[in-house]
Design a protein around this motif. Structure first.
Motif, mmCIF file in Angstrom:
data_model
loop_
_atom_site.group_PDB
_atom_site.id
_atom_site.type_symbol
_atom_site.label_atom_id
_atom_site.label_comp_id
_atom_site.label_asym_id
_atom_site.label_seq_id
_atom_site.Cartn_x
_atom_site.Cartn_y
_atom_site.Cartn_z
ATOM 1 N N ASP A 127 26.917 -10.131 2.772
ATOM 2 C CA ASP A 127 26.341 -11.420 2.418
ATOM 3 C C ASP A 127 26.951 -12.538 3.273
ATOM 4 O O ASP A 127 28.165 -12.614 3.444
ATOM 5 C CB ASP A 127 26.592 -11.739 0.945
ATOM 6 N N ASP A 128 26.066 -13.393 3.792
ATOM 7 C CA ASP A 128 26.502 -14.513 4.610
ATOM 8 C C ASP A 128 25.520 -15.660 4.408
ATOM 9 O O ASP A 128 24.553 -15.791 5.149
ATOM 10 C CB ASP A 128 26.566 -14.099 6.077
ATOM 11 N N GLY A 129 25.739 -16.450 3.368
ATOM 12 C CA GLY A 129 24.823 -17.539 3.072
ATOM 13 C C GLY A 129 23.573 -17.043 2.373
ATOM 14 O O GLY A 129 23.622 -16.117 1.579
ATOM 15 N N ALA A 130 22.448 -17.642 2.704
ATOM 16 C CA ALA A 130 21.192 -17.311 2.048
ATOM 17 C C ALA A 130 20.393 -16.241 2.793
ATOM 18 O O ALA A 130 19.414 -15.720 2.277
ATOM 19 C CB ALA A 130 20.337 -18.566 1.914
ATOM 20 N N TRP A 132 20.881 -12.884 5.914
ATOM 21 C CA TRP A 132 21.707 -12.130 6.851
ATOM 22 C C TRP A 132 20.980 -10.846 7.220
ATOM 23 O O TRP A 132 20.159 -10.345 6.467
ATOM 24 C CB TRP A 132 23.094 -11.828 6.265
#
Length: 158
Positions: A127-130, A132
């Motif tokens: 997960d990387d922000g909204a 990925w």
């Protein structure tokens, strides 16, 4: 006389009937059913080496260049995340944590695509922000690509 007209079948732009699986997809589902039966037969006594043996057999069945790439990816994943258990998933090499597939290698030959794919499933901690990426197209493995795969796998199991 009654009119017994049959409804028209929907087709896609490529002419395939929609709602139907391709032969390759059907074969993958049959492989998955076979994998589930094998796992059930092995039961709780199954070891990590059983799954690794299955993965190495699938890799050996691949043609060039998929086989070379799969061998290298297998080595990278097992070195980067020894906690992952190798196993097959829909006939592809995959790596699981707590019984859930974290990542997998899909050879280009599997569905007759232009490139092989390294994919990650929901259990991967990427997960990387909204938004990925969860799948990566592979045309060749360079030293930089191998390092990136190792880092992604480590992050996925963290």
């Amino acid at each position: 006389m009654k009119d017994t007209q049959k409804p028209a079948r929907r087709t896609t732009a490529s002419g395939e009937t929609s709602g139907r699986f391709t032969d390759d997809e059907q074969a993958a589902m049959k492989e998955h059913a076979k994998e589930l039966k094998t796992a059930a037969r092995r039961g709780p006594r199954a070891s990590k080496t059983d799954g690794e043996s299955d993965v190495l057999t699938k890799i050996a069945e691949m043609q060039e260049p998929d086989r070379v790439m799969a061998e290298r990816i297998h080595a990278i994943i097992t070195a980067s995340a020894p906690a992952l258990s190798p196993r097959t998933w829909y006939g592809m090499p995959a790596y699981a944590k707590d019984g859930k597939i974290v990542c997998f290698f899909q050879p280009a030959q599997k569905f007759k695509t232009r490139y092989a794919t390294l994919g990650f499933n929901d259990p991967a901690n990427l997960d990387d922000g909204a938004m990925w990426p969860i799948a990566y197209a592979l045309t060749e493995l360079t030293a930089a690509g191998e390092a990136r795969i190792g880092a992604l796998v480590k992050k996925a199991v963290s």
